[in-house]
Design a protein around this motif. Structure first.
Motif, PDB file in Angstrom:
ATOM      1  N   SER A 216      -2.224  16.665 -61.769  1.00 33.00           N
ATOM      2  CA  SER A 216      -1.571  17.642 -62.645  1.00 33.00           C
ATOM      3  C   SER A 216      -1.993  19.045 -62.254  1.00 33.00           C
ATOM      4  N   ASP A 217      -1.372  20.017 -62.929  1.00 31.90           N
ATOM      5  CA  ASP A 217      -1.777  21.395 -62.785  1.00 31.90           C
ATOM      6  C   ASP A 217      -2.941  21.641 -63.758  1.00 31.90           C
ATOM      7  N   LEU A 218      -3.592  22.777 -63.569  1.00 35.01           N
ATOM      8  CA  LEU A 218      -4.748  23.140 -64.391  1.00 35.01           C
ATOM      9  C   LEU A 218      -4.487  22.989 -65.893  1.00 35.01           C
ATOM     10  N   GLY A 219      -3.281  23.336 -66.336  1.00 34.52           N
ATOM     11  CA  GLY A 219      -2.948  23.312 -67.762  1.00 34.52           C
ATOM     12  C   GLY A 219      -3.152  21.953 -68.417  1.00 34.52           C
ATOM     13  N   VAL A 238     -17.197  20.097 -58.522  1.00 28.54           N
ATOM     14  CA  VAL A 238     -16.080  21.057 -58.580  1.00 28.54           C
ATOM     15  C   VAL A 238     -15.958  21.804 -57.251  1.00 28.54           C
ATOM     16  N   ASP A 239     -14.769  21.779 -56.677  1.00 32.46           N
ATOM     17  CA  ASP A 239     -14.516  22.533 -55.442  1.00 32.46           C
ATOM     18  C   ASP A 239     -13.262  23.375 -55.657  1.00 32.46           C
ATOM     19  N   PRO A 240     -13.408  24.521 -56.313  1.00 31.11           N
ATOM     20  CA  PRO A 240     -12.235  25.287 -56.756  1.00 31.11           C
ATOM     21  C   PRO A 240     -11.441  25.881 -55.594  1.00 31.11           C
ATOM     22  N   PRO A 241     -10.148  26.108 -55.839  1.00 33.87           N
ATOM     23  CA  PRO A 241      -9.333  26.791 -54.817  1.00 33.87           C
ATOM     24  C   PRO A 241      -9.573  28.290 -54.882  1.00 33.87           C
ATOM     25  N   TRP A 242     -10.781  28.721 -54.463  1.00 31.68           N
ATOM     26  CA  TRP A 242     -11.134  30.150 -54.468  1.00 31.68           C
ATOM     27  C   TRP A 242     -10.120  30.941 -53.658  1.00 31.68           C
ATOM     28  N   ARG A 252      -2.453  25.847 -46.523  1.00 33.87           N
ATOM     29  CA  ARG A 252      -2.962  24.513 -46.841  1.00 33.87           C
ATOM     30  C   ARG A 252      -2.847  24.157 -48.319  1.00 33.87           C
ATOM     31  N   TYR A 253      -3.241  25.046 -49.210  1.00 32.29           N
ATOM     32  CA  TYR A 253      -3.113  24.778 -50.646  1.00 32.29           C
ATOM     33  C   TYR A 253      -3.109  26.086 -51.428  1.00 32.29           C
ATOM     34  N   PRO A 254      -2.521  26.069 -52.652  1.00 34.00           N
ATOM     35  CA  PRO A 254      -2.509  27.306 -53.439  1.00 34.00           C
ATOM     36  C   PRO A 254      -3.904  27.632 -53.969  1.00 34.00           C
ATOM     37  N   THR A 255      -4.141  28.907 -54.229  1.00 32.23           N
ATOM     38  CA  THR A 255      -5.450  29.321 -54.747  1.00 32.23           C
ATOM     39  C   THR A 255      -5.278  29.922 -56.142  1.00 32.23           C
ATOM     40  N   ARG A 369     -12.404  20.243 -46.232  1.00 30.51           N
ATOM     41  CA  ARG A 369     -12.788  18.924 -46.752  1.00 30.51           C
ATOM     42  C   ARG A 369     -14.315  18.840 -46.823  1.00 30.51           C
ATOM     43  N   LYS A 370     -14.846  18.549 -48.004  1.00 28.59           N
ATOM     44  CA  LYS A 370     -16.292  18.535 -48.195  1.00 28.59           C
ATOM     45  C   LYS A 370     -16.843  17.127 -47.972  1.00 28.59           C
ATOM     46  N   PRO A 371     -18.099  17.035 -47.466  1.00 28.67           N
ATOM     47  CA  PRO A 371     -18.664  15.695 -47.270  1.00 28.67           C
ATOM     48  C   PRO A 371     -18.989  15.042 -48.617  1.00 28.67           C
ATOM     49  N   LEU A 392     -13.327  17.636 -59.839  1.00 31.80           N
ATOM     50  CA  LEU A 392     -12.245  18.550 -60.207  1.00 31.80           C
ATOM     51  C   LEU A 392     -11.712  19.236 -58.953  1.00 31.80           C
ATOM     52  N   PHE A 393     -10.404  19.366 -58.849  1.00 35.80           N
ATOM     53  CA  PHE A 393      -9.695  19.880 -57.671  1.00 35.80           C
ATOM     54  C   PHE A 393      -9.869  18.936 -56.479  1.00 35.80           C
ATOM     55  N   ALA A 394      -9.890  17.650 -56.761  1.00 39.61           N
ATOM     56  CA  ALA A 394     -10.119  16.651 -55.711  1.00 39.61           C
ATOM     57  C   ALA A 394      -8.902  16.509 -54.801  1.00 39.61           C
ATOM     58  N   ARG A 395      -9.164  16.195 -53.538  1.00 39.30           N
ATOM     59  CA  ARG A 395      -8.074  15.827 -52.620  1.00 39.30           C
ATOM     60  C   ARG A 395      -8.258  14.406 -52.118  1.00 39.30           C
ATOM     61  N   GLU A 396      -9.329  13.748 -52.605  1.00 42.79           N
ATOM     62  CA  GLU A 396      -9.532  12.356 -52.227  1.00 42.79           C
ATOM     63  C   GLU A 396     -10.220  11.640 -53.378  1.00 42.79           C
ATOM     64  N   GLY A 405      -6.762  16.821 -59.863  1.00 41.25           N
ATOM     65  CA  GLY A 405      -6.332  17.983 -59.087  1.00 41.25           C
ATOM     66  C   GLY A 405      -4.826  17.899 -58.932  1.00 41.25           C
ATOM     67  N   ASN A 406      -4.245  18.860 -58.220  1.00 39.92           N
ATOM     68  CA  ASN A 406      -2.793  18.765 -58.047  1.00 39.92           C
ATOM     69  C   ASN A 406      -2.401  17.944 -56.809  1.00 39.92           C
ATOM     70  N   GLU A 407      -3.414  17.445 -56.073  1.00 37.04           N
ATOM     71  CA  GLU A 407      -3.111  16.550 -54.945  1.00 37.04           C
ATOM     72  C   GLU A 407      -4.275  15.574 -54.682  1.00 37.04           C
ATOM     73  N   PRO A 408      -4.704  14.827 -55.712  1.00 39.78           N
ATOM     74  CA  PRO A 408      -5.880  13.956 -55.520  1.00 39.78           C
ATOM     75  C   PRO A 408      -5.628  12.794 -54.558  1.00 39.78           C
TER      76      PRO A 408
END
Ligand code: SAM
Length: 420
Positions: A216-219, A238-242, A252-255, A369-371, A392-396, A405-408
């Motif tokens: 989903s989106d943040l909302g 948490v790995d925010p889209p800074w 790559r992704y929206p911030t 991508r974080k380890p 939060l803000f996961a891609r995997e 996240g919006n693309e887990p």
């Protein structure tokens, strides 16, 4: 001998502990594989960069020509300027971390057997057959085009030890129960002890055992706040889209601007017994001070320590010069504690103290991508074991975790996997 024991432990767990040091080397592929029985993460798709090959190394290929670079350097040299206050603090932080990072790197360079092993980390046999050609979905676009999109979850309900190794081509052949659910704004769970295969518009996604995703989106993140605090989370990653100046990042992704992160419901997601909160931060001083002065206080999180992720190439060398101001070969994981509910005597639970002395070394995977390093944090996670974990803000996804996240599902695409 002890070296070969450590190496075989590394092959099993994906983590190599150096002697007399808080530095470790991590192979994310092996760590992630512990979440799967019938599939394996494909090393060649995990590691698209930093292995010697006929392709030029992305870090060493500067787009400008050598003469342009020379000109630039000259111009900078002609106009020396003193550092502003923020830059001075950044330099000071770097100087503090430097000896620790150098020591960690030295440990790696001395471990000849491990260095030898690094060269082969990428070896594998390609991806899951017919999936290799398919284009990946962009979930951010899909959500706009098809907000009512459905996901078909193919669950196996039998004994995980019985997983056959001669998988049929079609994932539906080996499924025992099919569930159709909304793909967005909905908690999609695989409660079984073995991975499930999800299907969205002909693409397949490998869903680890005992894990769920909420796309989903943040909302809509508030929908994950538990009704009772004792079903909240003990580990919150948490790995925010800074926001970031890099155009590559933008593709790559929206911030989001920093103020959006102030209202993340960290307090409400925290378990009664408290939570360890781990936040990935880039080296920009503006961000580091925002986290310390505004973000952690707004979340009610007390700072505990900084951990460092040191990035190396497959030959063991750093991905860039340690002292290169604008492209440091490391990132920071800021750790803090979110207090749970007060106990009857009005006290918060006491948390284990943490030191700023952990260095996690790995070869980076895809962009940003974080380890997966949760294993290294478990000693500090408050509450009962196994802890309840959310990213939060996961891609995997990971076994035992909730991914939001919006693309887990991004890295769960079957193109990133091979059959076991
Ligand atoms: N930790 C991830 C990894 O290791 O691959 C990387 C996370 S990346 C820094 C940030 C993520 O936040 C991206 O997937 C991005 O699409 C997502 N994102 C951006 N804006 C968002 C929003 N408004 N709601 C939810 N997710 C968002």
């Amino acid at each position: 001998d002890s070296e070969s024991k450590k190496l075989s432990l590394f092959y099993e767990s994906g983590i190599y502990y150096f002697n007399d040091s808080n530095a470790v080397f991590v192979d994310p592929v092996r760590v992630l594989n512990r979440s799967y029985n019938g599939f394996k993460v494909s090393p060649s798709s995990y590691y698209p960069r930093f292995f010697e090959s006929s392709l030029p190394n992305p870090i060493s290929t500067v787009t400008s020509s050598p003469t342009k670079r020379k000109r630039k350097r000259k111009r900078i040299a002609k106009q020396p300027r003193s550092l502003n206050d923020r830059e001075l603090i950044a330099v000071q932080r770097h100087q503090e971390a430097r000896p620790l990072l150098l020591k960690g790197h030295e440990c790696l360079l001395k471990s000849t057997a491990l260095l030898e092993a690094l060269r082969t980390l990428k070896n594998d046999s390609g991806c899951w057959k017919r999936e290799c050609q398919g284009a990946q979905h962009s979930f951010i676009e899909l959500r706009q085009e098809a907000p009512l999109l459905e996901v078909t979850l193919n669950l196996r309900l039998d004994d995980p030890d019985q997983v056959p190794n001669d998988f049929e081509d079609s994932p539906s052949v080996r499924c025992c129960e099919q569930i159709v659910l909304p793909a967005f704004n909905n908690l999609v769970a695989n409660d079984t002890k073995v991975e499930a295969v999800a299907e969205i518009q002909n693409n397949h996604y490998i869903i680890p055992r005992e894990s769920c995703f909420y796309m989903s989106d943040l909302g809509q993140l508030r929908n994950l706040i538990p009704a009772h605090a004792d079903s909240g989370f003990n580990l919150i990653m948490v790995d925010p889209p800074w926001e970031n100046a890099s155009a590559y990042q933008k593709s790559r992704y929206p911030t989001l601007p920093n103020r959006y992160f102030l209202s993340l419901p960290i307090k409400q997601l925290t378990h009664t017994n408290g939570a360890l909160v781990c936040l990935w931060v880039t080296n920009r001083e503006k961000l580091r001070s925002f986290v310390e002065r505004e973000l952690f206080p707004a979340w009610g999180v007390s700072f505990a320590a900084n951990f460092y992720w040191l990035k190396v190439k497959a030959n063991g060398s750093l991905i860039s010069d340690l002292d290169f101001f604008h492209h440091r070969p490391y990132e920071v994981l800021v750790l803090g504690y979110s207090p749970g509910k007060m106990n009857s005597s009005g006290n918060h639970s006491s948390f284990k103290p943490l030191k700023d002395d952990h260095v996690i070394i790995s070869i980076p995977g895809d962009y940003s991508r974080k380890p997966p390093i949760a294993d290294l944090l478990l000693d500090y996670v408050p509450g009962l074991k196994p802890p309840r974990c959310i990213e939060l803000f996961a891609r995997e996804m990971m076994g035992g975790w909730v991914a939001w996240g919006n693309e887990p599902l991004h890295f769960q695409d079957s193109t990133y996997f091979v059959e076991r």
